[in-house]
Design an enzyme around this catalytic site. Structure first.
Site, PDB file in Angstrom:
ATOM      1  N   GLU A   1       0.836  -1.197   0.000  1.00  0.00           N
ATOM      2  CA  GLU A   1       0.000   0.000   0.000  1.00  0.00           C
ATOM      3  C   GLU A   1       0.875   1.253   0.000  1.00  0.00           C
ATOM      4  OE1 GLU A   1      -2.580  -3.327   1.111  1.00  0.00           O
ATOM      5  OE2 GLU A   1      -0.543  -2.761   1.659  1.00  0.00           O
TER       6      GLU A   1
ATOM      7  N   ASP B   1       1.778  12.821 -15.083  1.00  0.00           N
ATOM      8  CA  ASP B   1       0.597  13.125 -15.891  1.00  0.00           C
ATOM      9  C   ASP B   1       0.311  14.617 -15.938  1.00  0.00           C
ATOM     10  OD1 ASP B   1      -1.863  12.531 -17.370  1.00  0.00           O
ATOM     11  OD2 ASP B   1      -2.878  13.107 -15.517  1.00  0.00           O
TER      12      ASP B   1
END
Length: 157
Positions: free
Chosen positions: A113, A127
């Site tokens: 995680e 991005d």
């Protein structure tokens, strides 16, 4: 030591943690995104066309940690009790350093995680800034601390 995600026949399987003790667990992971100085300046000055790069990446990292069992086939769904993602501008890279801390109380650890949080945050930085710098590089993703459970404490050197 044997790999735990393979059975006696060598087939991949989810590890049975039902006999493990429930303990407090924590994992911390880190990574970075290196970029051109111009890209660093755009992010640090808040001039990215898509908005607050670090703020969005922080939220993406938190979401990534919570979605880890949906992305990594043999990860257990865990009741994650804390996810903190810190993104720090580093002019020496130049770029962004990322650290994620994940906690749970359960029968297995949260290393995946924490690394997923770092990875998702790094991908989000890419991005949001790729329009000005397609050559950015993501790297250094690793667990730097893991504690709780039978194997005890691990700290990277």
């Amino acid at each position: 030591m044997a790999l735990t995600h393979f059975d006696n026949k060598g087939d991949a399987h989810m590890v049975d943690v039902s006999d493990k003790e429930i303990t407090d667990r924590i994992a911390v992971a880190e990574g970075h995104v290196s970029m051109q100085r111009e890209t660093f300046d755009i992010i640090s000055e808040g001039r990215a066309k898509k908005g607050d790069v670090l703020g969005v990446a922080r939220l993406a990292g938190i979401m990534g940690a919570k979605k880890t069992p949906d992305l990594i086939p043999l990860c257990h769904p865990l009741p994650v009790t804390k996810v903190a993602v810190e993104l720090t501008l580093d002019p020496d890279l130049p770029g962004v350093r990322i650290e994620a801390t994940v906690r749970t109380t359960g029968q297995t650890g949260v290393e995946m995680e924490a690394m997923t949080a770092v990875s998702t945050a790094a991908l989000t930085v890419y991005d949001m800034a790729k329009a000005v710098d397609k050559a950015m590089q993501i790297g250094g993703i690793r667990v730097v601390l893991k504690d709780g459970g039978k194997s005890g404490r691990y700290e990277a050197q």
